[in-house]
Design an enzyme around this catalytic site. Sequence first.
Site, PDB file in Angstrom:
ATOM      1  N   PHE A  22      11.286  -0.732   0.959  1.00  0.00           N
ATOM      2  CA  PHE A  22      10.358  -0.721  -0.166  1.00  0.00           C
ATOM      3  C   PHE A  22      10.049   0.727  -0.534  1.00  0.00           C
ATOM      4  CE2 PHE A  22       6.350  -1.336  -2.420  1.00  0.00           C
ATOM      5  CZ  PHE A  22       6.681  -2.412  -3.236  1.00  0.00           C
ATOM      6  N   ALA A  57       6.816  -0.874   5.007  1.00  0.00           N
ATOM      7  CA  ALA A  57       6.091  -0.080   6.003  1.00  0.00           C
ATOM      8  C   ALA A  57       5.366  -0.959   7.018  1.00  0.00           C
ATOM      9  CB  ALA A  57       5.098   0.856   5.306  1.00  0.00           C
ATOM     10  N   GLU A  59       6.400  -3.523   8.475  1.00  0.00           N
ATOM     11  CA  GLU A  59       7.334  -3.951   9.515  1.00  0.00           C
ATOM     12  C   GLU A  59       7.750  -2.825  10.459  1.00  0.00           C
ATOM     13  OE1 GLU A  59       6.850  -6.776   6.573  1.00  0.00           O
ATOM     14  OE2 GLU A  59       7.758  -4.825   6.146  1.00  0.00           O
ATOM     15  N   THR A  81       6.937   4.708   2.603  1.00  0.00           N
ATOM     16  CA  THR A  81       6.021   5.189   1.573  1.00  0.00           C
ATOM     17  C   THR A  81       5.114   4.046   1.140  1.00  0.00           C
ATOM     18  OG1 THR A  81       7.690   6.741   0.770  1.00  0.00           O
ATOM     19  CG2 THR A  81       5.856   6.262  -0.704  1.00  0.00           C
ATOM     20  N   ILE A  83       2.076   3.500  -1.584  1.00  0.00           N
ATOM     21  CA  ILE A  83       1.405   4.123  -2.730  1.00  0.00           C
ATOM     22  C   ILE A  83       0.227   3.244  -3.139  1.00  0.00           C
ATOM     23  CG2 ILE A  83       1.680   4.914  -5.110  1.00  0.00           C
ATOM     24  CD1 ILE A  83       4.723   5.227  -4.434  1.00  0.00           C
ATOM     25  N   GLY A  86      -3.881  -1.040  -7.411  1.00  0.00           N
ATOM     26  CA  GLY A  86      -5.185  -1.501  -7.861  1.00  0.00           C
ATOM     27  C   GLY A  86      -5.865  -2.491  -6.937  1.00  0.00           C
ATOM     28  N   HIS A  89      -4.434  -3.907  -0.918  1.00  0.00           N
ATOM     29  CA  HIS A  89      -3.160  -3.990  -0.196  1.00  0.00           C
ATOM     30  C   HIS A  89      -2.798  -2.661   0.460  1.00  0.00           C
ATOM     31  CE1 HIS A  89       1.338  -4.264   0.015  1.00  0.00           C
ATOM     32  NE2 HIS A  89       0.995  -5.399   0.583  1.00  0.00           N
ATOM     33  N   PHE A 114       5.366   9.909  12.952  1.00  0.00           N
ATOM     34  CA  PHE A 114       4.824   9.232  11.775  1.00  0.00           C
ATOM     35  C   PHE A 114       5.285   9.945  10.511  1.00  0.00           C
ATOM     36  CE2 PHE A 114       1.417   8.195   8.736  1.00  0.00           C
ATOM     37  CZ  PHE A 114       1.385   6.811   8.861  1.00  0.00           C
TER      38      PHE A 114
END
Length: 156
Positions: A22, A57, A59, A81, A83, A86, A89, A114
Site C-alpha cells: 500500500f 503497514a 501487517e 507509508t 498518510i 480524514g 484510520h 522502523f
Amino acid sequence: MNVIEGVVATPNARVAIAIARFNNFINDSLLDGAIDALKRIGQVSDDNITVVWVPGAYELPLVANVLAKTNRYDAVIALGTVIRGGTAHFEYVAGEASSGLSSVAMNSDIPVAFGVLTTESIEQAIERAGTKAGNKGAEAALTALEMINVIKAIKG
C-alpha cells in the site's frame, strides 16, 4: 570506562526487509534506498538480503515477528507509508505498526528497524522517500546494521 558503538559495515549480515505494498509508489523509493545502503555502505551481498511484500503497514509486525523467529536473519527492516486522511484510520494503523514492531524487537533480541513513514501528506512522504528529507529507507537500513553490531558487542 567502556564504550560500545556499532559500525555499519557488516558484510556477513543477513537482513530481511518487510515492505508494505500500500502506497508502493513511495515505498519503492524506500526499498531502493534501503537496498542501496545495505549494499554500498554495509557491504551486504544480494544473497543476504530477503524482501518480503505485505499488503499494508498494519501487517508489518506479524511478518517481522515470523521473520525474526526463523533465526535466519540478523535484523529486520520494516518499510511502509501511512498518510493521514480524514478518519481515525491513520492513528490505528500507524500506532499498531509502531507498537507491534517495537514488541517484535523486544521479544526477539534482533534489531527491527522502523522505516515506516507516518506523514500528514503525500508531499511529506515523497520528501522523506528520497528528495528533500533524505531517504528514510536508507536510514532504517543503516540503523539495522549498526544495531546488529551493538548487540553483538554487548553479548560478547
